[in-house]
Design a protein around this motif. Sequence first.
Motif, PDB file in Angstrom:
ATOM      1  N   LYS A  48      18.655 120.318 160.228  1.00  0.00           N
ATOM      2  CA  LYS A  48      18.976 121.764 160.022  1.00  0.00           C
ATOM      3  C   LYS A  48      20.378 121.907 159.028  1.00  0.00           C
ATOM      4  N   TRP A  49      21.214 121.349 159.577  1.00  0.00           N
ATOM      5  CA  TRP A  49      22.545 121.368 158.973  1.00  0.00           C
ATOM      6  C   TRP A  49      22.693 120.631 157.664  1.00  0.00           C
ATOM      7  N   SER A  51      20.215 120.024 155.405  1.00  0.00           N
ATOM      8  CA  SER A  51      19.351 120.813 154.644  1.00  0.00           C
ATOM      9  C   SER A  51      20.301 121.972 153.875  1.00  0.00           C
ATOM     10  N   LYS A  52      21.426 122.429 154.745  1.00  0.00           N
ATOM     11  CA  LYS A  52      22.194 123.274 154.227  1.00  0.00           C
ATOM     12  C   LYS A  52      23.332 123.048 153.267  1.00  0.00           C
ATOM     13  N   ASN A  53      23.457 121.670 153.356  1.00  0.00           N
ATOM     14  CA  ASN A  53      24.288 121.087 152.510  1.00  0.00           C
ATOM     15  C   ASN A  53      25.820 121.274 153.210  1.00  0.00           C
ATOM     16  N   TYR A  54      25.945 121.319 154.640  1.00  0.00           N
ATOM     17  CA  TYR A  54      27.297 121.348 155.065  1.00  0.00           C
ATOM     18  C   TYR A  54      27.511 120.175 155.497  1.00  0.00           C
TER      19      TYR A  54
END
Length: 54
Positions: A48-49, A51-54
């Motif tokens: 999940k994280w 995919s958000k590029n964090y």
Amino acid sequence: MKLPFNLKEKITEAAEHIHEITKKDVTVNLNKDGVKVTQPRKTKHTIKWRSKNY
């Protein structure tokens, strides 16, 4: 000092490649047999994280 034509591009590409490698979580194990590099298993939280590029 005069630099070759594409030296700046090569340095930029190398820096980007090193940055990508360091973003990954990697575990290095040393033993008498040699060196073993592994990555932890992906969990839903890390997927999940990432995919958000964090």
